[in-house]
Design an enzyme around this catalytic site. Structure first.
Site, PDB file in Angstrom:
ATOM      1  N   LEU A  11      27.471  55.386  65.758  1.00 27.41           N
ATOM      2  CA  LEU A  11      28.464  56.433  65.998  1.00 27.41           C
ATOM      3  C   LEU A  11      29.808  56.004  65.412  1.00 27.41           C
ATOM      4  O   LEU A  11      30.433  55.044  65.883  1.00 27.41           O
ATOM      5  CB  LEU A  11      28.597  56.707  67.491  1.00 27.41           C
ATOM      6  CG  LEU A  11      27.293  57.102  68.211  1.00 27.41           C
ATOM      7  CD1 LEU A  11      27.567  57.449  69.671  1.00 27.41           C
ATOM      8  CD2 LEU A  11      26.605  58.260  67.506  1.00 27.41           C
ATOM      9  N   ALA A  13      32.340  58.490  64.417  1.00 32.72           N
ATOM     10  CA  ALA A  13      33.108  59.720  64.264  1.00 32.72           C
ATOM     11  C   ALA A  13      34.457  59.681  64.962  1.00 32.72           C
ATOM     12  O   ALA A  13      35.240  60.630  64.843  1.00 32.72           O
ATOM     13  CB  ALA A  13      32.297  60.908  64.799  1.00 32.72           C
ATOM     14  N   ARG A  18      44.912  55.671  68.081  1.00 35.17           N
ATOM     15  CA  ARG A  18      45.742  54.592  68.616  1.00 35.17           C
ATOM     16  C   ARG A  18      45.937  53.442  67.622  1.00 35.17           C
ATOM     17  O   ARG A  18      46.772  52.569  67.841  1.00 35.17           O
ATOM     18  CB  ARG A  18      45.132  54.063  69.916  1.00 35.17           C
ATOM     19  CG  ARG A  18      45.370  54.990  71.098  1.00 35.17           C
ATOM     20  CD  ARG A  18      44.957  54.338  72.391  1.00 35.17           C
ATOM     21  NE  ARG A  18      43.509  54.323  72.557  1.00 35.17           N
ATOM     22  CZ  ARG A  18      42.878  53.580  73.460  1.00 35.17           C
ATOM     23  NH1 ARG A  18      43.560  52.770  74.255  1.00 35.17           N
ATOM     24  NH2 ARG A  18      41.572  53.632  73.566  1.00 35.17           N
ATOM     25  N   ARG A 319      40.078  31.306  43.226  1.00 33.91           N
ATOM     26  CA  ARG A 319      40.006  32.760  43.163  1.00 33.91           C
ATOM     27  C   ARG A 319      38.592  33.212  42.780  1.00 33.91           C
ATOM     28  O   ARG A 319      37.737  32.384  42.436  1.00 33.91           O
ATOM     29  CB  ARG A 319      41.050  33.278  42.171  1.00 33.91           C
ATOM     30  CG  ARG A 319      42.491  33.094  42.666  1.00 33.91           C
ATOM     31  CD  ARG A 319      43.494  33.445  41.604  1.00 33.91           C
ATOM     32  NE  ARG A 319      43.333  34.801  41.101  1.00 33.91           N
ATOM     33  CZ  ARG A 319      43.915  35.275  40.011  1.00 33.91           C
ATOM     34  NH1 ARG A 319      44.704  34.480  39.283  1.00 33.91           N
ATOM     35  NH2 ARG A 319      43.730  36.515  39.621  1.00 33.91           N
ATOM     36  N   TYR A 352      46.799  25.730  36.101  1.00 34.25           N
ATOM     37  CA  TYR A 352      46.123  27.026  36.189  1.00 34.25           C
ATOM     38  C   TYR A 352      44.960  27.034  35.201  1.00 34.25           C
ATOM     39  O   TYR A 352      45.168  26.849  33.989  1.00 34.25           O
ATOM     40  CB  TYR A 352      47.072  28.185  35.879  1.00 34.25           C
ATOM     41  CG  TYR A 352      46.324  29.494  35.750  1.00 34.25           C
ATOM     42  CD1 TYR A 352      45.738  30.087  36.864  1.00 34.25           C
ATOM     43  CD2 TYR A 352      46.167  30.110  34.509  1.00 34.25           C
ATOM     44  CE1 TYR A 352      45.018  31.273  36.749  1.00 34.25           C
ATOM     45  CE2 TYR A 352      45.452  31.294  34.397  1.00 34.25           C
ATOM     46  CZ  TYR A 352      44.880  31.872  35.516  1.00 34.25           C
ATOM     47  OH  TYR A 352      44.159  33.026  35.399  1.00 34.25           O
ATOM     48  N   ALA A 366      48.162  17.103  34.678  1.00 35.59           N
ATOM     49  CA  ALA A 366      49.114  17.886  35.476  1.00 35.59           C
ATOM     50  C   ALA A 366      49.875  18.870  34.597  1.00 35.59           C
ATOM     51  O   ALA A 366      50.302  18.539  33.496  1.00 35.59           O
ATOM     52  CB  ALA A 366      50.089  16.945  36.166  1.00 35.59           C
ATOM     53  N   TYR A 373      45.752  35.513  29.040  1.00 41.53           N
ATOM     54  CA  TYR A 373      46.076  36.940  28.974  1.00 41.53           C
ATOM     55  C   TYR A 373      47.158  37.170  27.926  1.00 41.53           C
ATOM     56  O   TYR A 373      48.228  36.550  27.978  1.00 41.53           O
ATOM     57  CB  TYR A 373      46.557  37.417  30.353  1.00 41.53           C
ATOM     58  CG  TYR A 373      46.830  38.900  30.448  1.00 41.53           C
ATOM     59  CD1 TYR A 373      45.892  39.845  30.058  1.00 41.53           C
ATOM     60  CD2 TYR A 373      48.047  39.356  30.961  1.00 41.53           C
ATOM     61  CE1 TYR A 373      46.148  41.202  30.160  1.00 41.53           C
ATOM     62  CE2 TYR A 373      48.313  40.715  31.074  1.00 41.53           C
ATOM     63  CZ  TYR A 373      47.360  41.636  30.673  1.00 41.53           C
ATOM     64  OH  TYR A 373      47.626  42.977  30.778  1.00 41.53           O
TER      65      TYR A 373
END
Length: 453
Positions: A11, A13, A18, A319, A352, A366, A373
Site C-alpha cells: 500500500l 497511496a 506531514r 566515486r 585526481y 602527489a 574533460y
C-alpha cells in the site's frame, strides 16, 4: 513454503502531507534506498511470487520506482482514499488470481524483515485464515490493541473503542496482515464502513474471519519492524534503526568497526571478512569491499569496488566506477572516478584519477591530475604497469603511458609516452645569480624590483 505462491499487496497511496515534501513519502530514502524499495526487497526475499502496488492518483513517480525495483509488479490506483481495506481491494483482480498467501504491507514501514514475513506465511500454511503482526511498545497509547483468547486473536480494538480493561493490553497492532488466499477476497468484501470515519478498515478482517468460523492469529515482532514513517523526524529515526541493524550485521559477519556509531552503510553494502573500517566512513549504494581491506577515517565510497588487502584513506573519495585491485593504496585527499587501479598500485596523496586505467605496481605521485574533460567530452588515460608518475604531473587525455615509463615531476603530458621512456614536459629552469640581493636593496630604497634580465 517453497511450493506456496504468495501475492504481496504493498500500500503506497498515502499522501504523506506531514513530510512537507513535493516528493511522495515512500520515495524518501534511508540507507540509500527508497522506503518503497526496502519493502519490495523484503517481500522478494520472503518468497513473494507476485506483487501488487496500490498508489494514489497521479503517482507516476511512485509507479516508476515500483516497476524499477520489480518490473513484473502490477500497479493499481486507489482513486478515493476510503480506508485500508478499500485500498487493498483496489488490487481485487490480483487477489482473485488465487495465490496461496496474501501479504498486505505498508510501503512506509521500511524496517520489516523477510524473516518476519515468512513467519506470517508459515501461520497461513498451518491453517490460519488471518495472521496479524503485533508488537509490545513501551507506551501503547494510541495503538489498536490485540484482544486474545489463548493463541487465537479475537479482535483488533482501536483505543477509542476499547474498554478500560482492553486498554491495559500491551500487545498492539503493527498494521501488517496476511490472509489465506482461498478466503481473502470473501473476507475483504464483507468489510463495511459503519464507523465514525465511514472508512473500510482492514483490521475489521479479524472479526469477519471469526464470523466465518476461520482462525486468526498473531505473530509478535519488535517495535522497529513496524515503525512507520510519516514525518522527517520519523525518517531520521528509521535511518538510525536501520544503521544499527546494518552495523550489527557487519560485525557479526567478521568486520571490525572501530567506532560503529560513526559509520554509515547503504542497504546493499557488501563487506568481506576481516575488513577494518575506521571512524567516520560513509558508504553510498553499490559498494563492495573484499577481504582484509582497510577503509580509513573520513572516506566516502560510492558505487565502488575495493579489492583484497587494499587500503583506502584517510580522507579518500571513491566515486562511481572506481575499481581497486588487490593491495592497492589510495591515500589522503585522493579521488578516484570511473577508473581501474591495478594490483599493488599506489596513489598516496592529493591526486585526481578519472576515466583512467592504472597498471599493476604503478606509483602515482602527489598532486597528479588526469585531465579527462576538455569542456565537451570525457577522454581516457591509460597508464601501464610499473610506471612512475612524478609529483604534480598533469596527464592530458586522451593519452597513454607505456609500461615502466617515468614521468618527471611537474610535467604536463599531452602525447603518448613509450614503454620504459622518460617524459618531461615542463619549462627549463633559469637561475639569476644575486637577483634577490638586488631586490631587497631596491625595496629598502622604495623602488621597483629589478628586471629578471
Amino acid at each position: 513454503m517453497a511450493e506456496r505462491t504468495c501475492l504481496a499487496i504493498v500500500l503506497a497511496a498515502g499522501e504523506g502531507t506531514r513530510m512537507r515534501s513535493a516528493r511522495a513519502k515512500v520515495l524518501h530514502a534511508i540507507a540509500g534506498r527508497s522506503l518503497l524499495a526496502l519493502v519490495l526487497a523484503a517481500v522478494r526475499d520472503a518468497g513473494g511470487t507476485s506483487t501488487a502496488v496500490v498508489v494514489g492518483p497521479g503517482a507516476a513517480a511512485v509507479e516508476a520506482e515500483a516497476t524499477r525495483i520489480e518490473p513484473e509488479a502490477e500497479i493499481f490506483v486507489q482513486d478515493e482514499r476510503l480506508g485500508t481495506a478499500h485500498a487493498v481491494l483496489a488490487a481485487r483482480s490480483a487477489i482473485a488470481a488465487g495465490a496461496d498467501d496474501v501479504l498486505v504491507i505498508f510501503a512506509d514501514t521500511p524496517l520489516i524483515t523477510p524473516q518476519t514475513l515468512r513467519r506470517m506465511r508459515e501461520e497461513l500454511a498451518q491453517g490460519a485464515a488471518v495472521a496479524v503482526l503485533g508488537f509490545r511498545p513501551a507506551d501503547p497509547t494510541g495503538y489498536g490493541r490485540l484482544v486474545m483468547e489463548g493463541s487465537d486473536l479475537l479482535a483488533i480494538r482501536e483505543e477509542l473503542d476499547a474498554t478500560p480493561a482492553e486498554r491495559q493490553i500491551g500487545l498492539c497492532n503493527g498494521g501488517l496482515m496476511a490472509f489465506a488466499g482461498k478466503s481473502a477476497l470473501a473476507m475483504l468484501e464483507r468489510i463495511g464502513n459503519q464507523n465514525r470515519k465511514g472508512e473500510y478498515y482492514l483490521t475489521d478482517g479479524v472479526a469477519i474471519a471469526r464470523q466465518m468460523g476461520l482462525k486468526a492469529v498473531v505473530i509478535e515482532t519488535g517495535e522497529d519492524e513496524v515503525r512507520g514513517v510519516n514525518t522527517r523526524a520519523q525518517l531520521a529515526e528509521a535511518e538510525a534503526a536501520l544503521q544499527q541493524r546494518l552495523r550489527r550485521a557487519a560485525m557479526e559477519a567478521g568486520v571490525t568497526l572501530v567506532a560503529p556509531e560513526t559509520v554509515y552503510f547503504a542497504a546493499d553494502t557488501k563487506l568481506g571478512r576481516d575488513v577494518v573500517i575506521e571512524p567516520h566512513v560513509v558508504f553510498a549504494p553499490g559498494v563492495t569491499v573484499e577481504d582484509n581491506a582497510v577503509i580509513r577515517s573520513f572516506s566516502h565510497l560510492d558505487r565502488a569496488h575495493v579489492g583484497k588487502g587494499a587500503i583506502v584513506g584517510p580522507f579518500a573519495r571513491l566515486r562511481p566506477g572506481a575499481r581497486l585491485g588487490e593491495d592497492v593504496h589510495i591515500g589522503n585527499f585522493v579521488e578516484i572516478k570511473e577508473s581501474v587501479v591495478g594490483a599493488g598500485a599506489k596513489a598516496n596523496h592529493l591526486s585526481y584519477i578519472g576515466d583512467t586505467t592504472v597498471g599493476a605496481g604503478s606509483n602515482i605521485g602527489a598532486g597528479t591530475i588526469t585531465c579527462n574533460y576538455d569542456g565537451v567530452a570525457k577522454h581516457r588515460t591509460e597508464i601501464g604497469k610499473g610506471t612512475f608518475i612524478g609529483s604534480n604531473s598533469s596527464l592530458v587525455a586522451p593519452v597513454k603511458i607505456g609500461d615502466g615509463a617515468y614521468i618527471g615531476s611537474g610535467s604536463v603530458i599531452t602525447q603518448d609516452v613509450p614503454a620504459d621512456a622518460l617524459a618531461l614536459g615542463r619549462a627549463r629552469q633559469s637561475v639569476k645569480e644575486g637577483w634577490a640581493v638586488r631586490l631587497r636593496a631596491l625595496k629598502a630604497l622604495g623602488k621597483k624590483k629589478p628586471a629578471a634580465e
